[in-house]
Write an enzyme that holds these catalytic residues in place. Structure first.
Site, PDB file in Angstrom:
ATOM      1  N   LYS A 204       0.817  -1.219   0.000  1.00 24.96           N
ATOM      2  CA  LYS A 204       0.000   0.000   0.000  1.00 24.96           C
ATOM      3  C   LYS A 204       0.848   1.265   0.000  1.00 24.96           C
ATOM      4  O   LYS A 204       2.033   1.238   0.323  1.00 24.96           O
ATOM      5  CB  LYS A 204      -0.985  -0.023   1.180  1.00 24.96           C
ATOM      6  CG  LYS A 204      -2.158  -0.972   0.892  1.00 24.96           C
ATOM      7  CD  LYS A 204      -3.258  -0.921   1.923  1.00 24.96           C
ATOM      8  CE  LYS A 204      -4.368  -1.903   1.506  1.00 24.96           C
ATOM      9  NZ  LYS A 204      -5.413  -2.037   2.529  1.00 24.96           N
ATOM     10  N   ARG A 238      -3.524  -9.983   4.920  1.00 25.52           N
ATOM     11  CA  ARG A 238      -3.896 -10.047   3.498  1.00 25.52           C
ATOM     12  C   ARG A 238      -2.697  -9.567   2.694  1.00 25.52           C
ATOM     13  O   ARG A 238      -2.309  -8.408   2.798  1.00 25.52           O
ATOM     14  CB  ARG A 238      -5.118  -9.155   3.279  1.00 25.52           C
ATOM     15  CG  ARG A 238      -5.695  -9.181   1.870  1.00 25.52           C
ATOM     16  CD  ARG A 238      -6.917  -8.254   1.791  1.00 25.52           C
ATOM     17  NE  ARG A 238      -7.492  -8.235   0.457  1.00 25.52           N
ATOM     18  CZ  ARG A 238      -7.051  -7.472  -0.527  1.00 25.52           C
ATOM     19  NH1 ARG A 238      -6.052  -6.654  -0.326  1.00 25.52           N
ATOM     20  NH2 ARG A 238      -7.615  -7.534  -1.716  1.00 25.52           N
TER      21      ARG A 238
HETATM   22  C1  PT1 Z   1      -7.959  -4.607   3.166  1.00 25.03           C
HETATM   23  C2  PT1 Z   1      -8.243  -4.599   1.770  1.00 25.03           C
HETATM   24  C3  PT1 Z   1      -9.308  -5.420   1.331  1.00 25.03           C
HETATM   25  N1  PT1 Z   1      -7.556  -3.837   0.877  1.00 25.03           N
HETATM   26  C4  PT1 Z   1      -9.682  -6.163   3.517  1.00 25.03           C
HETATM   27  N2  PT1 Z   1     -10.006  -6.215   2.209  1.00 25.03           N
HETATM   28  C5  PT1 Z   1      -7.906  -3.853  -0.417  1.00 25.03           C
HETATM   29  N3  PT1 Z   1     -10.379  -6.921   4.401  1.00 25.03           N
HETATM   30  C6  PT1 Z   1      -8.963  -4.671  -0.857  1.00 25.03           C
HETATM   31  C7  PT1 Z   1      -3.155   2.164  -0.849  1.00 25.03           C
HETATM   32  O1  PT1 Z   1      -3.180   2.989   0.101  1.00 25.03           O
HETATM   33  O2  PT1 Z   1      -7.004  -3.859   3.688  1.00 25.03           O
HETATM   34  N4  PT1 Z   1      -8.685  -5.379   3.998  1.00 25.03           N
HETATM   35  N5  PT1 Z   1      -9.633  -5.435   0.006  1.00 25.03           N
HETATM   36  C8  PT1 Z   1      -7.134  -3.002  -1.408  1.00 25.03           C
HETATM   37  N6  PT1 Z   1      -7.387  -1.620  -1.191  1.00 25.03           N
HETATM   38  C9  PT1 Z   1      -6.376  -0.659  -1.157  1.00 25.03           C
HETATM   39  C10 PT1 Z   1      -6.500   0.446  -0.329  1.00 25.03           C
HETATM   40  C11 PT1 Z   1      -5.223  -0.846  -1.900  1.00 25.03           C
HETATM   41  C12 PT1 Z   1      -5.465   1.364  -0.218  1.00 25.03           C
HETATM   42  C13 PT1 Z   1      -4.192   0.082  -1.836  1.00 25.03           C
HETATM   43  C14 PT1 Z   1      -4.289   1.187  -0.983  1.00 25.03           C
HETATM   44  O3  PT1 Z   1      -2.197   2.068  -1.637  1.00 25.03           O
END
Ligand code: PT1
Length: 260
Positions: A204, A238
């Protein structure tokens, strides 16, 4: 928990044979690398990403879930907010619902309760499209905890067993770097919610900002983040890099098993 990407690259549509085939091979690789849960989602929820309709989400996820189920009993979570997708994914062989909006869509709580499977309830401020505009909290840890407690209560009221509830502070979902760091350093305080804890930090932006590195150079930062999270009580992480994270978490588990 290993992240399976089903969203299309520039050469194909999501749900096309090529995309499903690539995702299936990725899933097989992760199973070989020792993953415990495969997370399958048909909607990108990264900052700035847009809504995907149900037909498209189904096209991207259902054939893949069926294909994985033919070769393995590995637990599969379906990353969706839509009750219709939850239902069809569980029917196709998925075992866990991963809801980044904590089952707040109409009917989602009732459908999840009826399906009787574990659910992950995640905190998010705003929507994926607007969440990184101006995240604001007076006390991020307290506010995320209050929200998760409310969603736990709503899930219990809907008839979901406490033993089937997982919560997630939602790193990067409407949070600045400082908000994310506050949450990570206070992760042990989420244990008082008395349910399992899932954490997603892999690759992230938070890691990119700290390291000043693009997304393809965040593996060591991601592994370090997973170690920090499990040291602080996370039950599920995850991740993208399964083989590396499995080794790292084995080290933490060995340490945790020492009798003091
Ligand atoms: C998570 C999650 C998810 N993240 C759960 N499911 C994502 N339970 C998708 C960035 O800041 O943390 N928990 N499903 C992906 N979402 C992101 C959000 C990807 C922020 C990247 C960022 O780079």
């Amino acid at each position: 928990m290993g992240i399976i990407n089903t969203t299309p690259d520039s050469f194909s549509d999501g749900g096309s044979f090529d995309t499903t085939e690539k995702a299936f091979q990725h899933a097989q690789q992760m199973i070989g690398d020792g993953v415990d849960i495969l997370d399958v989602g048909g909607e990108s929820t990264r900052p700035g990403s847009q809504y995907v309709d149900q037909a498209q989400e189904l096209e991207r996820t259902i054939p893949l879930i069926k294909a994985i189920r033919e070769i393995s009993d590995i637990p599969i979570s379906i990353d969706t907010n839509k009750p219709g997708v939850m239902q069809k994914a569980i029917d196709a062989g998925a075992n866990i619902i991963n809801s980044i909006d904590a089952l707040r869509q109409e009917n989602a709580l009732a459908v999840a309760a009826e399906l009787g499977v574990p659910v992950c309830l995640m905190h998010m401020q705003g929507t994926p499209e607007n969440m990184q505009k101006e995240p604001h909290y007076n006390d991020v840890v307290a506010e995320v905890k209050v929200f998760l407690q409310q969603r736990i209560d709503a899930a219990l009221t809907a008839g979901i067993d406490r033993s089937n509830i997982i919560v997630d502070p939602g790193f990067g979902f409407g949070k600045t770097l400082q908000h994310n760091l506050h949450l990570l350093s206070s992760l042990t305080s989420f244990q008082s919610l008395d349910v399992s804890l899932l954490v997603g930090l892999s690759r992230k932006r938070m890691i990119g900002t700290i390291l000043d590195k693009p997304v393809d150079q965040r593996v060591y930062g991601s592994i370090s983040s997973a170690v920090i999270a499990v040291m602080q009580g996370a039950d599920i992480v995850r991740v993208h890099d399964v083989a590396e994270t499995v080794d790292a978490i084995k080290m933490v588990k060995a340490l945790k098993q020492v009798k003091t």
